[in-house]
Design an enzyme around this catalytic site. Sequence first.
Site, short mmCIF file in Angstrom:
data_model
loop_
_atom_site.label_atom_id
_atom_site.label_comp_id
_atom_site.label_asym_id
_atom_site.label_seq_id
_atom_site.Cartn_x
_atom_site.Cartn_y
_atom_site.Cartn_z
N GLY A 222 0.84 -1.19 0.00
CA GLY A 222 0.00 0.00 0.00
C GLY A 222 0.87 1.24 0.00
O GLY A 222 2.02 1.20 0.43
N GLN B 144 2.92 9.99 1.34
CA GLN B 144 4.25 9.39 1.41
C GLN B 144 5.16 9.81 0.25
O GLN B 144 6.36 9.56 0.29
CB GLN B 144 4.14 7.86 1.42
N CYS C 187 5.94 -0.35 7.33
CA CYS C 187 5.56 0.76 6.45
C CYS C 187 6.75 1.19 5.63
O CYS C 187 7.87 1.22 6.13
CB CYS C 187 5.09 1.92 7.33
N LEU C 188 6.50 1.53 4.36
CA LEU C 188 7.59 1.97 3.48
C LEU C 188 8.25 3.26 3.98
O LEU C 188 9.38 3.55 3.62
CB LEU C 188 7.07 2.17 2.06
N HIS D 231 -4.37 1.93 7.90
CA HIS D 231 -2.99 2.41 7.87
C HIS D 231 -2.82 3.51 6.79
O HIS D 231 -2.21 4.55 7.05
CB HIS D 231 -2.09 1.20 7.58
N GLU D 232 -3.39 3.28 5.60
CA GLU D 232 -3.23 4.26 4.52
C GLU D 232 -4.02 5.54 4.81
O GLU D 232 -3.55 6.65 4.52
CB GLU D 232 -3.66 3.68 3.16
N HIS E 28 -2.13 7.70 7.01
CA HIS E 28 -1.11 8.48 6.30
C HIS E 28 -1.70 9.80 5.81
O HIS E 28 -1.07 10.86 5.91
CB HIS E 28 -0.57 7.72 5.08
#
Length: 180
Positions: A46, A51, A93-94, A135-136, A139
Amino acid sequence: MALRRILKFPDPELKQLAQPVQNIDGQLQQLVSDLVETMYAAPGLGLAATQVGSLERAVVLDVREAEPKLGLIKLINPVIVQAEGSIVWEEACLSVVDYTAEVRRAAHVLVKAWTPEEKEIEIDAEGLLAVALQHEIDHLDGKLFIDRISRLKRDLYRRRVRKWIRDGVPPESRKAAASI
Ligand code: NI
């Protein structure tokens, strides 16, 4: 399509609040394509516009390892309209390099959103998809999963990151599996 650079904690831009998309135009569609390409290249499950330094409320997800029939999901202005139960999931997470932690979230969510084709959709999610959606959307609200763990754990992680920065160790060389 183009790869975008993924911002990493502690970049302050990750704390910005994304704004609702008013108009699904070519620029927004370009952003979504770039998010998809960047997510797959990372690789991750995702990625949110925040991000890559964009303030549009757009996210992409691909959790077909858990939900084979779903495939790639592209969401504009996603909103959680119902949340039930509770689940603890080990998240990565990225934007949070080389770190995982257990996070408690709603077990079941109903999310309403738009697609880049301007269709209104509803996603009824549980398990990994429910976790990834929350989670997204976090963000887009300027929150990382480490904002949902204890201060002590977050502080220990922050110190590790400071040390990498000080020692010049590129955090990109450290990878966590299944980042969302
Ligand atoms: Ni993430």
